[in-house]
Design a protein around this motif. Structure first.
Motif, PDB file in Angstrom:
ATOM      1  N   GLU A   1      30.678  25.449  48.559  1.00 28.68           N
ATOM      2  CA  GLU A   1      30.211  24.188  48.495  1.00 28.68           C
ATOM      3  C   GLU A   1      30.197  23.643  50.403  1.00 28.68           C
ATOM      4  N   MET A   2      28.897  24.560  49.951  1.00 29.06           N
ATOM      5  CA  MET A   2      28.660  24.033  52.140  1.00 29.06           C
ATOM      6  C   MET A   2      26.577  24.313  51.667  1.00 29.06           C
ATOM      7  N   PRO A   3      26.219  24.259  52.998  1.00 28.59           N
ATOM      8  CA  PRO A   3      24.994  24.031  52.759  1.00 28.59           C
ATOM      9  C   PRO A   3      24.563  25.935  53.843  1.00 28.59           C
ATOM     10  N   PRO A   4      23.693  25.928  53.334  1.00 27.44           N
ATOM     11  CA  PRO A   4      23.197  27.890  53.498  1.00 27.44           C
ATOM     12  C   PRO A   4      23.741  27.644  55.154  1.00 27.44           C
ATOM     13  N   SER A   5      23.638  26.895  55.883  1.00 23.82           N
ATOM     14  CA  SER A   5      23.473  27.075  57.675  1.00 23.82           C
ATOM     15  C   SER A   5      24.863  27.359  57.723  1.00 23.82           C
ATOM     16  N   VAL A   6      26.215  27.238  57.351  1.00 26.71           N
ATOM     17  CA  VAL A   6      26.667  27.150  57.200  1.00 26.71           C
ATOM     18  C   VAL A   6      27.567  28.166  56.398  1.00 26.71           C
ATOM     19  N   ALA A   7      27.185  28.830  55.816  1.00 25.97           N
ATOM     20  CA  ALA A   7      27.302  29.850  54.772  1.00 25.97           C
ATOM     21  C   ALA A   7      27.263  30.475  55.557  1.00 25.97           C
ATOM     22  N   ALA A   8      25.665  31.081  56.723  1.00 26.82           N
ATOM     23  CA  ALA A   8      25.910  31.724  56.924  1.00 26.82           C
ATOM     24  C   ALA A   8      26.684  31.651  59.268  1.00 26.82           C
ATOM     25  N   ARG A   9      26.943  31.173  59.275  1.00 30.63           N
ATOM     26  CA  ARG A   9      27.127  31.147  60.574  1.00 30.63           C
ATOM     27  C   ARG A   9      29.061  31.580  59.578  1.00 30.63           C
ATOM     28  N   HIS A  10      29.327  31.739  58.684  1.00 29.78           N
ATOM     29  CA  HIS A  10      30.639  31.453  58.295  1.00 29.78           C
ATOM     30  C   HIS A  10      30.687  33.368  58.294  1.00 29.78           C
ATOM     31  N   ALA A  11      29.483  33.711  57.541  1.00 26.90           N
ATOM     32  CA  ALA A  11      29.236  35.157  57.113  1.00 26.90           C
ATOM     33  C   ALA A  11      29.448  36.075  58.707  1.00 26.90           C
ATOM     34  N   CYS A  12      28.562  35.654  59.755  1.00 25.07           N
ATOM     35  CA  CYS A  12      28.777  35.768  61.122  1.00 25.07           C
ATOM     36  C   CYS A  12      30.272  36.068  61.435  1.00 25.07           C
ATOM     37  N   ARG A  13      31.159  35.722  61.500  1.00 22.62           N
ATOM     38  CA  ARG A  13      32.591  35.006  61.706  1.00 22.62           C
ATOM     39  C   ARG A  13      33.108  36.147  61.169  1.00 22.62           C
ATOM     40  N   ASN A  14      33.029  36.275  59.301  1.00 22.38           N
ATOM     41  CA  ASN A  14      33.255  37.481  58.374  1.00 22.38           C
ATOM     42  C   ASN A  14      32.498  39.413  59.011  1.00 22.38           C
ATOM     43  N   GLY A  15      31.923  39.451  59.852  1.00 22.07           N
ATOM     44  CA  GLY A  15      31.307  40.105  59.665  1.00 22.07           C
ATOM     45  C   GLY A  15      29.884  40.329  59.594  1.00 22.07           C
ATOM     46  N   LEU A  16      29.120  39.470  58.993  1.00 24.02           N
ATOM     47  CA  LEU A  16      27.676  39.891  59.122  1.00 24.02           C
ATOM     48  C   LEU A  16      27.011  40.522  60.430  1.00 24.02           C
ATOM     49  N   ASP A  17      26.266  41.611  60.407  1.00 24.25           N
ATOM     50  CA  ASP A  17      26.030  41.973  61.203  1.00 24.25           C
ATOM     51  C   ASP A  17      24.833  42.518  61.589  1.00 24.25           C
ATOM     52  N   ALA A  18      23.082  41.766  61.165  1.00 21.60           N
ATOM     53  CA  ALA A  18      22.700  42.373  60.837  1.00 21.60           C
ATOM     54  C   ALA A  18      20.905  41.373  61.196  1.00 21.60           C
ATOM     55  N   THR A  19      20.042  42.112  60.918  1.00 17.21           N
ATOM     56  CA  THR A  19      18.662  40.877  61.185  1.00 17.21           C
ATOM     57  C   THR A  19      18.735  39.520  60.539  1.00 17.21           C
ATOM     58  N   THR A  20      18.469  37.988  61.143  1.00 18.72           N
ATOM     59  CA  THR A  20      18.956  37.074  60.817  1.00 18.72           C
ATOM     60  C   THR A  20      17.180  36.631  60.424  1.00 18.72           C
ATOM     61  N   ALA A  21      16.371  37.343  60.002  1.00 21.59           N
ATOM     62  CA  ALA A  21      15.033  36.739  59.971  1.00 21.59           C
ATOM     63  C   ALA A  21      15.102  36.747  57.994  1.00 21.59           C
ATOM     64  N   GLY A  22      14.980  35.231  57.353  1.00 16.47           N
ATOM     65  CA  GLY A  22      15.258  35.313  56.270  1.00 16.47           C
ATOM     66  C   GLY A  22      16.573  34.458  55.818  1.00 16.47           C
ATOM     67  N   LEU A  23      16.551  34.140  56.681  1.00 18.40           N
ATOM     68  CA  LEU A  23      18.756  34.013  56.659  1.00 18.40           C
ATOM     69  C   LEU A  23      18.624  32.756  56.391  1.00 18.40           C
ATOM     70  N   ALA A  24      19.122  32.255  55.279  1.00 16.21           N
ATOM     71  CA  ALA A  24      18.913  30.002  55.068  1.00 16.21           C
ATOM     72  C   ALA A  24      18.028  29.992  55.547  1.00 16.21           C
ATOM     73  N   ASN A  25      16.582  30.383  54.716  1.00 15.51           N
ATOM     74  CA  ASN A  25      15.468  29.051  54.534  1.00 15.51           C
ATOM     75  C   ASN A  25      16.004  28.238  54.770  1.00 15.51           C
ATOM     76  N   GLY A  26      14.465  27.631  56.038  1.00 16.91           N
ATOM     77  CA  GLY A  26      15.195  25.879  55.943  1.00 16.91           C
ATOM     78  C   GLY A  26      15.891  25.529  57.165  1.00 16.91           C
ATOM     79  N   TYR A  27      15.844  26.217  57.367  1.00 20.13           N
ATOM     80  CA  TYR A  27      16.876  25.917  58.975  1.00 20.13           C
ATOM     81  C   TYR A  27      16.822  26.557  60.059  1.00 20.13           C
ATOM     82  N   VAL A  28      16.358  26.188  60.702  1.00 15.92           N
ATOM     83  CA  VAL A  28      16.824  26.105  63.020  1.00 15.92           C
ATOM     84  C   VAL A  28      17.441  27.340  63.265  1.00 15.92           C
TER      85      VAL A  28
END
Length: 273
Positions: A16-43
């Motif tokens: 239960e969190m906005p896509p932008s927050v979920a994306a940041r949490h994913a980075c903290r948990n090891g996401l290592d990828a281009t962010t193009a297309g991630l959390a659409n709608g957010y700057v």
């Protein structure tokens, strides 16, 4: 590097969190990828983190070069938070991969900068072209690096930025290929987003801006330009990295090209009607 296609394994769709927050949490948990297309709608934003003694000159550099360096957020000295961009945002952990610089050279590319953080650092968050890509896609314009889960290709040019203090160097551009009619439409669409680079700075003829091989980008990944297409170039927020290298700043931190900070701002908030 984890592909965009695998990010769903790190982002819990039931959370239960906005896509932008979920994306940041994913980075903290090891996401290592281009962010193009991630959390659409957010700057998304490029990072330039510098000691306080260089912050005023860099701020001036951004003011003199608003196309490649539109500032959308700035921290207090030593503070890893920028509440205006995200309440829980932590600059030290919330980017997939960073670059740590000493004397103009990259010395480390970690997935967090907790070990490198200092109390005298000032963070600049600079607008990213990923924001206007949402508008391009909504207009039916294809974006090749998004289609192929690649980082956008970026090139150093022979166009000099306006200097400020120690900061001077070449403009960096990002490239997206379009058919001519679509290129005209892309100009119209992106002109509405001046705070994230706005309209292109060049269309066609890469050699005219110092690019010798369109298939060998200086940053990011190569994408093909078909025979019926032209390359379209936008000012790019990786420009500070070329400038930091040229200035040989004693210490700095940036994002790794193509791997951005996802903020809680909405792309539509940046559009100029």
């Amino acid at each position: 590097m984890i592909s965009v296609a695998r990010t769903e394994q790190l982002i819990d769709p039931a959370a239960e969190m906005p896509p932008s927050v979920a994306a940041r949490h994913a980075c903290r948990n090891g996401l290592d990828a281009t962010t193009a297309g991630l959390a659409n709608g957010y700057v998304q934003g490029n990072l330039a983190i510098l000691p306080e003694k260089f912050a005023t000159a860099f701020h001036r550099f951004c003011q003199l070069n608003p196309k490649p360096c539109p500032i959308i957020g700035m921290s207090e000295v030593g503070d890893p938070r920028i509440p205006a961009l995200g309440i829980d945002l932590d600059i030290r952990t919330d980017v997939p991969r960073y670059r740590v610089w000493r004397d103009g050279e990259v010395i480390d590319e970690p997935t967090d900068v907790l070990a490198h953080w200092r109390d005298d650092l000032v963070t600049f968050v600079i607008g990213c072209s990923y924001s206007f890509e949402e508008a391009l896609l909504e207009d039916g314009l294809p974006i090749r690096h998004v289609e192929r889960n690649l980082r956008v290709p970026m090139f150093r040019t022979n166009i000099a930025c306006n200097a400020a203090g120690p900061f001077a160097g070449p403009l960096v551009v990002s490239m997206r290929p379009f058919k001519p009619a679509d290129a005209i439409r892309a100009v119209q669409v992106t002109s509405r987003f001046p705070s994230v680079h706005g309209a292109p700075v060049h269309l066609g003829h890469p050699h005219a801006i110092g690019i010798t091989d369109i298939n060998k980008p200086d940053y990011g990944d190569a994408v093909p330009v078909e025979a019926d297409e032209i390359p379209v170039f936008w000012a790019c927020g990786v420009t500070p990295q070329a400038v930091i290298a040229a200035a040989k700043v004693p210490f700095a931190i940036t994002h790794a090209p193509g791997q951005m900070l996802v903020t809680d701002l909405k792309n539509k908030q940046l559009a100029v009607l």
